[in-house]
Motif scaffolding. Structure first.
Motif, mmCIF file in Angstrom:
data_model
loop_
_atom_site.group_PDB
_atom_site.id
_atom_site.type_symbol
_atom_site.label_atom_id
_atom_site.label_comp_id
_atom_site.label_asym_id
_atom_site.label_seq_id
_atom_site.Cartn_x
_atom_site.Cartn_y
_atom_site.Cartn_z
ATOM 1 N N SER A 126 -6.270 1.146 -6.347
ATOM 2 C CA SER A 126 -6.377 0.452 -4.948
ATOM 3 C C SER A 126 -5.276 0.520 -4.099
ATOM 4 O O SER A 126 -5.321 0.623 -2.861
ATOM 5 N N LYS A 162 0.759 -1.224 -0.096
ATOM 6 C CA LYS A 162 -0.164 0.166 -0.143
ATOM 7 C C LYS A 162 0.660 1.405 -0.145
ATOM 8 O O LYS A 162 2.041 1.328 0.171
ATOM 9 N N SER A 213 -8.250 0.699 3.242
ATOM 10 C CA SER A 213 -9.371 -0.167 3.951
ATOM 11 C C SER A 213 -9.673 -1.506 2.806
ATOM 12 O O SER A 213 -10.650 -2.100 3.071
ATOM 13 N N ASN A 244 -3.851 3.239 -2.811
ATOM 14 C CA ASN A 244 -3.796 4.127 -1.941
ATOM 15 C C ASN A 244 -4.939 3.974 -0.954
ATOM 16 O O ASN A 244 -5.389 4.941 0.027
ATOM 17 N N ASP A 245 -5.813 2.952 -1.168
ATOM 18 C CA ASP A 245 -6.888 2.902 -0.123
ATOM 19 C C ASP A 245 -6.594 1.591 0.759
ATOM 20 O O ASP A 245 -6.584 0.398 0.343
#
Length: 275
Positions: free
Chosen positions: A268, A197, A273, A270-271
């Motif tokens: 995704s 991430k 969650s 940078n997400d």
């Protein structure tokens, strides 16, 4: 609302390692807490079942070159306030906090001891062996610190006993726009390539720091749920993957199947969650 206000009160000091004596301490006493295995999501530190709604404690390691802002990030997590000089002078080696993420309480211990060990030494090895999650920090104003990230990530993938440890690539000092040497796109591309991430923070302004610490909790939970869904355990009852198999599996994951695959991962990464 800043992170200290959310977490409530100053952090607890755990396993402090005074820097002037780092070479005089025996391994057993210097990393007494780190010598214990990574936290099990089903079992508490006392050996019994975790209380309902509570998880951890989870050990999160700050990795990266000196001067990228790891100590300031740790101090923010610990609830310290003041100038950077004050934080460095009174900084601790680790902070323990209890707080809520998505209405579930979690206990997190953040370790800032990476710079106290020699490159490739037992201190850094202990970090990689015992961490439940890793924040690999570089400064967006220092390209050299960015170029050191891939070797650190490859070493981490090989030495961590976990088959898929949560790793977040943290581009710190994002507020220094005029001094920037690493673009956001470069950080994101490296995160996609290295299967981790990515987030940019400004420890000086507390920008995205709360999102970072909550995000690492979510990444730990997501991998825990995936292991539970797959019926796979990494504890005493699970079979540990060999370093050779781990390296092959990781290297194969670095090859994008097609352009669409890369774009999806880029969106995704940078997400925090989602996996």
């Amino acid at each position: 609302m800043t992170l200290p206000a959310v977490l409530g009160g100053p952090g607890l000091r755990r396993g402090s390692l005074p820097l002037p004596f780092k070479h005089q301490l025996m391994r057993a006493s210097a990393v007494e807490e780190l010598d214990s295995p990574p936290s099990s999501p089903e079992v508490s530190s006392t050996g019994g079942a975790s209380p309902a709604g509570g998880r951890g404690p989870y050990k999160v390691m700050l990795l990266g070159e000196a001067g990228v802002g790891k100590t300031t990030l740790a101090a923010i997590f610990g609830g310290m306030k003041g100038t950077a000089h004050h934080e460095e002078e009174h900084a601790e080696d680790s902070y323990e906090r209890k707080f809520y993420v998505d209405e579930e309480e979690v206990t997190l211990i953040l370790y800032d001891i990476w710079d106290q060990g020699d490159a490739g030494g037992w201190m850094q090895e202990s970090c990689m062996q015992t961490g439940d999650a890793f924040l690999v920090v570089f400064s967006v104003t220092d390209r050299r610190s960015f170029t050191r990230v891939p070797p650190t990530l490859l070493r981490l993938r090989a030495e961590s006993p976990r088959t898929d440890p949560p790793i977040i690539l943290v581009g710190n000092k994002s507020d220094l726009a005029r001094s920037r040497e690493v673009s956001r796109e470069e950080g994101r591309s490296l995160a996609v390539m290295m299967n981790c991430k990515h987030i940019e923070t400004s420890a000086a302004l507390h920008h995205n720091t709360q999102e970072l610490f909550e995000g690492v909790v979510r990444q730990i939970r997501l991998r825990r749920h995936r292991r539970e869904g797959d019926g796979f355990g990494e504890g005493a009852g699970g079979r540990r993957e060999s370093i050779t198999k781990k390296a092959k599996r990781f290297l194969s994951s670095l090859v994008p199947r097609n352009g669409r695959f890369f774009k999806q991962r880029s969106k995704s990464c940078n997400d925090l969650s989602v996996l």
